[in-house]
Design an enzyme around this catalytic site. Structure first.
Site, PDB file in Angstrom:
ATOM      1  N   GLY B  14      38.289  57.183  52.451  1.00 41.52           N
ATOM      2  CA  GLY B  14      38.353  55.720  52.512  1.00 41.52           C
ATOM      3  C   GLY B  14      39.633  55.265  53.187  1.00 41.52           C
ATOM      4  N   ARG B  24      52.105  55.902  62.721  1.00 41.06           N
ATOM      5  CA  ARG B  24      53.212  55.564  63.630  1.00 41.06           C
ATOM      6  C   ARG B  24      54.450  56.413  63.334  1.00 41.06           C
ATOM      7  NH1 ARG B  24      57.320  51.791  62.777  1.00 41.06           N
ATOM      8  NH2 ARG B  24      58.147  50.649  64.569  1.00 41.06           N
ATOM      9  N   ALA B  25      54.737  56.580  62.048  1.00 38.21           N
ATOM     10  CA  ALA B  25      55.929  57.357  61.683  1.00 38.21           C
ATOM     11  C   ALA B  25      55.748  58.820  62.059  1.00 38.21           C
ATOM     12  CB  ALA B  25      56.204  57.215  60.182  1.00 38.21           C
ATOM     13  N   ARG B  75      33.733  60.322  56.368  1.00 40.34           N
ATOM     14  CA  ARG B  75      33.547  61.453  55.466  1.00 40.34           C
ATOM     15  C   ARG B  75      32.770  62.484  56.281  1.00 40.34           C
ATOM     16  NH1 ARG B  75      35.479  59.206  50.689  1.00 40.34           N
ATOM     17  NH2 ARG B  75      35.263  56.954  50.736  1.00 40.34           N
ATOM     18  N   ASP B 106      41.727  63.010  47.594  1.00 43.40           N
ATOM     19  CA  ASP B 106      41.435  64.329  47.056  1.00 43.40           C
ATOM     20  C   ASP B 106      40.586  65.179  48.002  1.00 43.40           C
ATOM     21  OD1 ASP B 106      42.610  65.194  44.796  1.00 43.40           O
ATOM     22  OD2 ASP B 106      41.199  64.241  43.419  1.00 43.40           O
ATOM     23  N   THR B 129      45.161  56.258  49.556  1.00 43.84           N
ATOM     24  CA  THR B 129      43.954  55.724  48.908  1.00 43.84           C
ATOM     25  C   THR B 129      44.374  54.528  48.078  1.00 43.84           C
ATOM     26  OG1 THR B 129      42.408  56.047  47.080  1.00 43.84           O
ATOM     27  CG2 THR B 129      44.273  57.542  47.157  1.00 43.84           C
ATOM     28  N   ASP B 131      43.214  53.670  45.362  1.00 41.64           N
ATOM     29  CA  ASP B 131      42.945  53.879  43.936  1.00 41.64           C
ATOM     30  C   ASP B 131      44.131  54.393  43.117  1.00 41.64           C
ATOM     31  OD1 ASP B 131      40.365  52.987  44.226  1.00 41.64           O
ATOM     32  OD2 ASP B 131      39.520  54.973  44.535  1.00 41.64           O
ATOM     33  N   ASP B 133      45.114  57.376  42.420  1.00 45.62           N
ATOM     34  CA  ASP B 133      44.704  58.376  41.442  1.00 45.62           C
ATOM     35  C   ASP B 133      44.992  59.805  41.904  1.00 45.62           C
ATOM     36  OD1 ASP B 133      42.922  58.403  43.484  1.00 45.62           O
ATOM     37  OD2 ASP B 133      41.118  58.357  42.246  1.00 45.62           O
ATOM     38  N   ARG B 166      35.020  27.532  32.068  1.00 37.69           N
ATOM     39  CA  ARG B 166      34.200  28.567  32.662  1.00 37.69           C
ATOM     40  C   ARG B 166      34.700  29.972  32.356  1.00 37.69           C
ATOM     41  NH1 ARG B 166      32.568  26.018  38.457  1.00 37.69           N
ATOM     42  NH2 ARG B 166      30.662  25.048  37.727  1.00 37.69           N
ATOM     43  N   MET B 173      37.681  47.323  42.633  1.00 41.09           N
ATOM     44  CA  MET B 173      37.434  48.732  42.942  1.00 41.09           C
ATOM     45  C   MET B 173      38.055  49.673  41.914  1.00 41.09           C
ATOM     46  SD  MET B 173      37.382  49.238  47.032  1.00 41.09           S
ATOM     47  CE  MET B 173      35.868  48.829  47.919  1.00 41.09           C
ATOM     48  N   GLY B 174      37.564  50.882  41.874  1.00 43.23           N
ATOM     49  CA  GLY B 174      38.043  51.898  40.946  1.00 43.23           C
ATOM     50  C   GLY B 174      36.880  52.570  40.258  1.00 43.23           C
ATOM     51  N   ARG B 175      36.328  53.620  40.876  1.00 45.56           N
ATOM     52  CA  ARG B 175      35.161  54.260  40.290  1.00 45.56           C
ATOM     53  C   ARG B 175      35.556  55.095  39.067  1.00 45.56           C
ATOM     54  NH1 ARG B 175      31.816  55.704  45.406  1.00 45.56           N
ATOM     55  NH2 ARG B 175      32.136  53.501  45.850  1.00 45.56           N
ATOM     56  N   ASN B 218      40.394  27.007  27.628  1.00 48.35           N
ATOM     57  CA  ASN B 218      39.184  26.370  28.151  1.00 48.35           C
ATOM     58  C   ASN B 218      38.505  27.178  29.248  1.00 48.35           C
ATOM     59  OD1 ASN B 218      40.871  25.876  30.305  1.00 48.35           O
ATOM     60  ND2 ASN B 218      39.905  23.908  30.743  1.00 48.35           N
ATOM     61  N   SER B 219      38.971  28.407  29.428  1.00 44.58           N
ATOM     62  CA  SER B 219      38.335  29.262  30.430  1.00 44.58           C
ATOM     63  C   SER B 219      38.828  30.685  30.211  1.00 44.58           C
ATOM     64  CB  SER B 219      38.714  28.814  31.835  1.00 44.58           C
ATOM     65  OG  SER B 219      40.107  28.983  32.038  1.00 44.58           O
ATOM     66  N   HIS B 256      34.752  45.276  49.523  1.00 41.91           N
ATOM     67  CA  HIS B 256      35.639  45.929  50.485  1.00 41.91           C
ATOM     68  C   HIS B 256      36.762  45.066  51.009  1.00 41.91           C
ATOM     69  CE1 HIS B 256      33.092  49.312  50.128  1.00 41.91           C
ATOM     70  NE2 HIS B 256      33.773  49.979  51.028  1.00 41.91           N
TER      71      HIS B 256
END
Lengths: 326, 326, 326, 326
Positions: B14, B24-25, B75, B106, B129, B131, B133, B166, B173-175, B218-219, B256
């Protein structure tokens, strides 16, 4: 019509960025012209509940840059009844209010029209809705900010779309009006735009996507107006996926983040001008009018005229552009 | 290990904001140290397809501020096979590449580990990533930007939440990892946060919402990690609505847009430091390592160690805070 | 030390984004742990003037996303005197306050150290300053937001720089510390960075600019720390122009816009963690400590240690990068 | 006038956000209508230097969201001479260009008028300048984005102003026209606005500031147009400080960051519409016209009419508001 002494302001219906600058303008212009000013909380509901507060210059300090509305808003079923409006008007009288500025959409104007036809009250409506679907103004409060919010979101999606081979569906607000979808779609360079006003079939959409593949586009973004007849982004995505599987498919539902955010310069200025003009109109003895922007000038429209069933038309050049620039 | 002459860089998995500053670096540090530098397009797929381009200083001009990755990403199933990696390595040899920097998660590191255990090639992995993780770094590239994107969205939703009564569900995101949900939830003051790592039942969630009602809130805004066991924001919203109908309910799926956007200062600096350190490590003869940020220092970790099944733990103080600060 | 019952919180010195999240965390953590909490207005001045207000959970609603500090801040000469501090402590006693969290910079910590050495009072300092120049924490509150603000400004300048052949000087905050200049300069790809810690002569700067011309760069951006020895952006621009006139020259002074803005996710989380940890430390009987972030952990440092004349060093790798990546 | 086959587009004068969307619209509309399209680099200078490139649909991919102009811009002294324009026209002929769209300000239109009066060439001008000071259009390209940039800066300054007792002077662009200063001042709630069109003496300014002190305002923000007769923010600040020392005084010079940034939705749509309309006008045989937005419609104006010395007037209601809403 006797001379007014105290003006009230309320926001009703869906909130929109620019309502706060408009409230501030009503309050400070009112005070500047020598009136007392009150704020009615939660729209017409607060009028029925007598939830009304006195406003001074300080009450509206530091709200220009805030999204939402400090007066809160609500939809109010009771105000549709004669009894509700009677109660509401009695509360206005108790608070010595003899003029009212109501900021909102069609429902807000309908309530205003009813109330002012039944009771002796000067009223002015201000068009505040992100949908830009009101007659009498080129732009409604909140539309510019909402469109900016949407294109910022799509710009971000474009980054990741460009890095992968992907098809994105982005659902934007607009139940009956495709203004946000059309403008944001053009401004963000969407490959296709599904509008309530235009019947794009799934087959046509897939043809457009195949054109993109033929031109070596490695990704595509489709804007889906929530009011589109195909039934929202998830449904459109599902149906497209059954036939077209060139790209991986992803869905974003922007939802209510489109209503929020600090108002843009355009919406702040529009809110200031409309609030200012609304109070000036009350001072001039006007009533049962809505304020609006036409070109670069503030104009008044009869509220009956504003409420007539106008057929809205999206700009011809924008519709044409939407298919040839992407 | 012979001295290296040409370094290649790729992005895989991803995409994440900060990948461009890192590319660039790598390119400019490599050139500065006297190496040739190549860019491999579309991750490992481009290695198999020999989609490899020479990079000079100008190739990475004006990309610091761009989201996504100019090298594209994908991928690649073929790289999981011995044959795919053989083909890939042959293409590296054809291009005289003797060292590789791979930016990704990973899966990217696994590919790197395999390739470098089978062939004579110096390799360094960079954790990229949104995430957050991965083992071996306090922060991964893109996490800071993604979290900022989420809180800006929730701040906007808060505006409209405050104006109406409301209940909002926002899916982020974050599976497997709730890092974004937890941090964004705390940073934006969410009333409740549903994490993959924490089993919050619908009953507990409703109890929390009722607490809010009792405190006259109130919400409410509920953050739902896409990996939460209750099955995504729409499902949670549906189940809550069956029981709790104090507020009107709305759902936003950020999707996304969380991957895109101009990288934050933090991610740009992190990308620069990691890319710089990766090339310095190659120069020092290091291989089969990942670079990471620990405190304010760049450190190296053995790639086998990085790939071991570590149990990730969300910060204790953040978990505790998430229930008492809202 | 007797058990505490009431905690006060204040902000002092220059304001910084992240102070509000920290105030909120102190208040809500304090209440959660069963303490009363008070807010002291305008820093130490409010302690002397007995400008102290009780805080409840609602006092800090909806402030997470706000820049500045709801408690206001000031510099206070009187607090440097024994008499001022005596008066201040008497007011704390009057308000039954037996513990204090002070958010600010070096001057704030000095005041805290004095007060707590003279009187029986538990005190914890929280590092809040955009300059990132305090010992005991990798990051101070506000630094991340300020750096993001600066790079957004430079990104915009880059747009116009790329369209014309121009040389831009951008002055950023940092009287003694070049942290903002160095990080923002690298993150935004500045062609040169003038720091208080590094003596770049006008001749060296011109040499760098000439290198850029040789490489066909059609524009350049120079970041000047306000504490740079050459005397600010206008002076540097003037002296450069006398010799180097390849490009048209323009100056921007960002000034105090660097202090404002909604805190970034990083600063909100940091503010929450530090405020939470400060109250937890008080509960554990700690005093005369500052809280800080080291890596991804909150740590405590003795306030005397924090105040010692530490020599600050900018990160070596960042300094090296600043000349080779641009 | 023979039928056109090839259209060229250029940007000239100061760059403005929205130029890229307009270039894209010219290119893609031109191609759609069956014309060839060329881009002229660096404005009229590129016409003289024959720096002209063919454009296809892909040449303008992914530029909608970019500030600046991909065609670059420059001011060109040689084009003011008959010889320069002769050379320029010869290069157009060499490239088979028989129609030209020029995006820029007054100087750009003057060049266009000269060239088209001397040679057989269809020309259309598009108003692109952040200053909004051109006749024939309610809005010029870039004005909306620039105003948004300014109010975002002032909003940030307001955060810190509210936390301290301080007086801020913010200098904004506008040498002859106060459009940005007036709109941004109202939209951001500045306490005073110094405009080229309005002679505010230092005494009047100080009186306004004293009014604020009397109303217990603890800070003030003064917008100074760079063209204000008092001579810029530093001068105004210096003169005010001699007399008025109620607050600490700080200066920000926004400078060229006002020219940059991703174009707002408004400017993207405006750029698309104007570029589209310019090519449609050429197709219809029009020449020596400028396109403009009047209300919500695109209109054409004779270029001689656009160039006549019109007296610009700031909107009356905005001027009135600027003193009563703050």
């Amino acid at each position: 019509m006797s001379e007014i002494k105290k003006i009230a302001v309320l926001t009703s219906g869906g909130d929109a960025p620019g309502m706060n600058p408009c409230i501030r303008a009503v309050v400070r212009t009112g005070l500047h012209l020598g009136y007392e000013v009150a704020g009615i909380m939660h729209g017409y509901q607060g009028m029925i509940d007598n939830n009304i507060v006195d406003m001074n210059s300080h009450s509206v300090s530091n709200i220009l840059q805030l999204g939402g509305t400090i007066l809160k808003t609500a939809r109010c079923a009771d105000f549709r009844n004669v009894e509700g409006r009677k109660l509401a008007f009695e509360n206005l009288k108790k608070n010595n209010i003899d003029a009212l500025v109501a900021i909102g959409g069609d429902g807000t104007f309908t309530g205003l029209e009813r109330l002012s036809s039944e009771y002796d009250l000067q009223v002015i409506g201000v068009p505040g809705t992100i949908d830009n679907d009101l007659y009498g103004s080129d732009y409604t409060l909140g539309f510019d900010t909402a469109t900016n919010t949407v294109i910022e979101a799509i710009d971000k999606i474009r980054d990741t779309a460009e890095s992968h081979a992907r098809l994105f569906f982005v659902e934007v607000m607009g139940r009956d009006a495709g203004c946000i979808a059309l403008r944001a779609g053009i401004a963000a360079g969407a490959e296709a735009i599904m509008l309530p006003e235009r019947d794009t079939s799934i087959e046509e959409l897939i043809a457009t996507l195949n054109d993109g593949v033929a031109k070596n586009k490695n990704s595509a973004i489709v804007i889906v107006s929530e009011g589109d007849k195909s039934g929202g982004a998830f449904n459109v995505a599902k149906r497209v996926k059954e036939v077209f599987n060139f790209y991986d498919t992803k869905v974003t539902i922007l939802g209510h983040l489109q209503r929020g955010g600090s108002p843009s310069s355009f919406d702040r200025i529009l809110g200031c001008r409309m609030g200012f003009a609304a109070v000036k109109a009350l001072q001039a003895g006007e009533s049962r009018k809505t304020v609006g922007l036409r070109g670069n000038k503030i104009v008044l429209t009869d509220i009956e005229e504003a409420l007539k069933g106008h057929e809205f038309k999206l700009e011809e050049d924008l519709l044409e552009m939407s298919t040839i620039l992407a």
